[in-house]
Design a protein around this motif. Structure first.
Motif, short mmCIF file in Angstrom:
data_model
loop_
_atom_site.label_atom_id
_atom_site.label_comp_id
_atom_site.label_asym_id
_atom_site.label_seq_id
_atom_site.Cartn_x
_atom_site.Cartn_y
_atom_site.Cartn_z
N THR A 37 0.82 -1.21 0.00
CA THR A 37 0.00 0.00 0.00
C THR A 37 0.86 1.27 0.00
OG1 THR A 37 -0.14 -0.11 2.40
CG2 THR A 37 -1.97 -1.07 1.17
N ARG A 38 2.17 1.12 0.26
CA ARG A 38 3.04 2.30 0.30
C ARG A 38 4.04 2.35 -0.84
NH1 ARG A 38 5.56 1.98 6.14
NH2 ARG A 38 5.27 -0.24 5.74
N PRO A 51 6.20 3.24 -3.94
CA PRO A 51 6.40 4.63 -4.35
C PRO A 51 5.92 4.98 -5.75
CG PRO A 51 8.47 3.45 -4.41
CD PRO A 51 7.47 2.50 -3.84
N TYR A 76 -0.08 10.38 -6.93
CA TYR A 76 0.62 10.56 -5.66
C TYR A 76 0.69 11.99 -5.17
CZ TYR A 76 2.11 5.71 -5.93
OH TYR A 76 2.13 4.34 -5.97
N GLU A 89 -1.10 7.04 3.46
CA GLU A 89 -0.31 5.82 3.35
C GLU A 89 0.24 5.66 1.94
OE1 GLU A 89 -2.52 2.59 4.99
OE2 GLU A 89 -1.19 1.06 4.15
N MET A 90 -0.63 5.82 0.96
CA MET A 90 -0.25 5.56 -0.42
C MET A 90 0.80 6.56 -0.91
SD MET A 90 -2.80 5.15 -3.66
CE MET A 90 -3.06 6.88 -4.01
N TYR A 114 2.92 8.38 0.88
CA TYR A 114 3.99 8.65 1.83
C TYR A 114 5.37 8.78 1.17
CZ TYR A 114 7.78 6.79 4.76
OH TYR A 114 8.99 6.55 5.33
N MET A 115 5.73 7.84 0.32
CA MET A 115 7.08 7.86 -0.26
C MET A 115 7.29 9.08 -1.16
SD MET A 115 8.93 5.36 0.83
CE MET A 115 10.23 5.26 -0.40
N GLN A 116 6.33 9.34 -2.02
CA GLN A 116 6.46 10.47 -2.96
C GLN A 116 6.48 11.81 -2.23
OE1 GLN A 116 6.37 10.81 -6.48
NE2 GLN A 116 6.33 8.65 -7.08
#
Lengths: 312, 244, 122
Positions: free
Chosen positions: A57-58, A60, B71, B231-232, B234-236
């Motif tokens: 779900t995370r 990138p 994102y 959550e989805m 987060y990285m970007q």
């Protein structure tokens, strides 16, 4: 036919690379050893879904999300192929689950380590799947037919797993400073656990000999570990990263890499249930199984209802 | 053009949020075979969202990409229907949500087969094959659970109670749907007939006179979406301008 | 550490008990979904081939599960599912009297016959 005689014939068959098939007569110990090995391999695939599932779900990017999802799903498939193979030996999948849930059967200890960053998806693909493939490729020629066939299918599918892992790390290694640091950190954390995946040293695995004779296992733990280290020590250079072992160096005489001392105390402890995620992993599996009970019961009840209806 | 872009983003957001929610099940399903099945659906939906975002990115220009659209937009910019962002709940609730949504997608994509926009038509044609299977799979499960055991029936009734109020929104046209003349009334009739037939076979009653929630299409969501995006994305958000 | 040394190891799987697997009596669980054998035709013109098994409550679900489990990489275009209990198998102990009698009937094989090279297409 006296029992000495047929057991010799059985061994002869194996020596001649003739596969053993489900209904063939086989020594009870062979059957039990296989059930244990195949089911624990299956459990490893299923529990192995959890650490990577942790990042679906995370992920990138959408592309990475789709790849990771497909990969974790493949692991479910691999677990299923292996459970199927074990079922041909006269044990049910529910019984195997029961063994897993009660702690009677184990799974690969590597999955008791946590996945902390995205780079862990790369390190798992490259190192953990890489080590697994090293173990699995020889098993495509294992003596038990259904197991060997399951392994052929699995190895075919696994080949994308390791490549996608390396590609994740390669991208990170060419990225920003933060990405490079993330990449090195993941390698540092996964290196030692992944070389422990080959199990204790040969002198601490006395039953290896019998398994080798039955061709359930085809190379010793130390042989496979050395092969893996030789391979990874070269590949890490392409990433421009390092392995966290100051003693790692090429030995010109042995034509192998020398490596440092493995922390076996940690290994035995994770095995004994004291790893960072043992409880969490088992809990997740038990919860999925228990939460699913009403679903499985309802589907069965519905189909029975339909069958009675048809018969009436 | 803005209407077309908005509409495609709406379709993409629907598919992505459904796919993201389904992906939460991966590794936790009630039985291995069905874990694999639901993940396949999730993969189909994420795939659909990518085709749609890619098209929307081209229309939007400004160096937009599928990932910047997925994102880097906020909860007020997402246009997915409220139904898609609802929590998975138990397997019954997930199945029902899938069934209600896939049935809507089915008739919509069927209709899009005659749409004037070639690109959208092609995306819908590919997705239609997938969605046809999603409807088959989810309707079989709705029937099984509705007509299974007493417990499963009760759980399905709870699921209907939790989700039904979010079904109306799918058929209330947004500005872009009006501009593009998407015949939601016609799609509703087909959807209504299909859901009635399936729920009827599942021995489940459709609630009447439910007050319908709306707002997703114009970016007014339930609280759940914020967490999904947190959550989805987060990285970007944490590592901007990076390649992955 | 001595405790572990006489256990059997494959890789890093631990064992809760020494020696062989701890297989409880195979009591059949009534709640377990039936087992199905899956056969897949990989492309038009080929036989269906056994690929493995899976669990499903009925034939329709078995076929759908097979689609999801065994054709994720375009491996097939047609699926057969047979409930495992309906498969009747020959007994391997009979192999000698079932199959060996055909060993000396080499005249059934085309290579048994020596023909002049001049003859083509036969």
């Amino acid at each position: 036919m006296n029992s000495m005689f047929w057991e010799e014939l059985f061994q002869q068959k194996i020596d001649n690379e003739i596969k053993i098939e489900p209904k063939d007569r086989m020594p009870e110990k062979y059957r039990q050893t296989l059930i244990r090995q195949i089911s624990q391999h299956a459990h490893s695939e299923i529990v192995g879904m959890l650490p990577e599932g942790n990042w679906i779900t995370r992920a990138p990017s959408l592309k990475r999300k789709a790849i990771l999802l497909a990969k974790v799903q493949d692991e479910a498939g691999h677990g299923l192929y292996l459970y199927s193979a074990a079922e041909t030996l006269g044990i049910s999948r529910d019984e195997m689950y029961n063994q897993l849930h009660t702690g009677k059967a184990k799974y690969s200890s590597i999955f008791n380590y946590p996945t902390l960053t995205w780079a862990d998806m790369g390190a798992i693909g490259w190192l953990v799947d890489g080590a697994a493939i090293m173990n699995q490729v020889p098993l495509c020629r294992t003596s038990y037919g259904p197991y060997a066939r399951a392994m052929v299918r699995i190895c075919k599918e696994e080949s994308f797993h390791q490549r996608q892992g390396f590609e994740i790390l390669l991208t990170l290694s060419k990225g920003t400073e933060a990405q490079k640091a993330m990449c090195q950190d993941a390698i540092d954390r996964w290196w030692w656990p992944s070389i422990m995946m080959f199990g204790p040293t040969d002198d601490a695995s006395p039953n290896t000999e019998q398994s080798m004779r039955w061709k359930i296992k085809r190379f010793s733990n130390d042989e496979l570990r050395q092969k893996f280290i030789n391979m990874i020590a070269e590949q890490v250079k392409i990433l421009g990263m390092t392995l966290p072992d100051p003693d790692l160096k090429w030995n010109e005489e042995r034509k192998q890499y020398d490596f440092g001392k493995i922390n076996w105390e940690e290994f035995w402890n994770v095995l004994a249930g004291n790893g960072p995620c043992n409880k969490q992993r088992l809990h997740a599996r038990i919860k999925a199984w228990e939460d699913g009970a009403w679903v499985r019961d309802a589907a069965l009840a519905y189909s029975e209802k339909k069958q009675t209806h048809k018969a009436a | 053009m803005k209407h077309l872009t908005d509409y495609i983003l709406h379709l993409a957001d629907n598919a992505l949020i459904m796919g993201q929610r389904n992906a939460e099940w991966c590794g936790h399903g009630p039985i291995l075979e069905q874990d694999i099945a639901l993940t396949n659906i999730s993969l189909d939906l994420i795939g659909q969202s990518r085709y749609l975002y890619q098209y929307a990115a081209e229309l939007a220009g400004n160096n937009a990409t599928e990932d910047s659209l997925a994102y880097l937009r906020t909860e007020r910019e997402f246009k997915n229907c409220l139904l898609t962002e609802q929590p998975n709940g138990d397997w019954g609730q997930t199945i029902l949500k899938q069934f209600l949504f896939s049935t809507y997608q089915l008739y919509l994509f069927e209709w899009l087969q005659q749409y004037q926009d070639e690109r959208l038509k092609a995306i819908a044609a590919k997705a239609l094959k997938e969605v046809t299977y999603h409807v088959r799979w989810s309707s079989e499960w709705v029937i099984r659970l509705g007509d299974g055991t007493e417990e499963s029936k009760q759980r399905m009734l709870n699921a209907i109670d939790a989700l039904w109020m979010y079904t109306g929104e799918m058929f209330i046209p947004s500005e872009s749907e009006m501009a593009l003349q998407i015949p939601l009334d016609r799609i509703y009739k087909q959807w209504d007939a299909k859901t009635k037939a399936v729920l009827n076979e599942a021995t489940l009653l459709i609630p009447e006179k439910v007050f319908m929630q709306k707002g997703g299409k114009s970016g007014v969501h339930t609280e759940y979406l914020g967490y999904i995006l947190t959550e989805m994305q987060y990285m970007q958000r944490t590592y901007p301008d990076s390649e992955w | 550490m001595k405790l572990y040394t006489n256990k059997f190891y494959y890789g890093d799987y631990g064992e809760s008990k020494h020696g062989a697997a701890d297989i409880s009596s195979p009591q059949t669980n009534k709640q377990e979904w039936p087992l199905w054998e899956i056969f897949i035709r990989s492309r038009q013109g080929l036989d269906h081939k056994h690929v493995g098994s899976l669990h499903a409550v009925d034939a329709a679900m078995a076929i759908e599960n097979a689609r999801d489990v065994y054709t994720r990489r375009m491996e097939g275009i047609s699926i057969w599912a047979v409930e495992s209990k309906h498969i009747h198998a020959s007994n391997p102990d009979d192999a000698a009297n079932l199959y060996e009698p055909s060993n000396d009937k080499v005249y059934r094989h085309p290579t048994f016959y020596n023909l002049p090279d001049a003859i083509k297409h036969m």
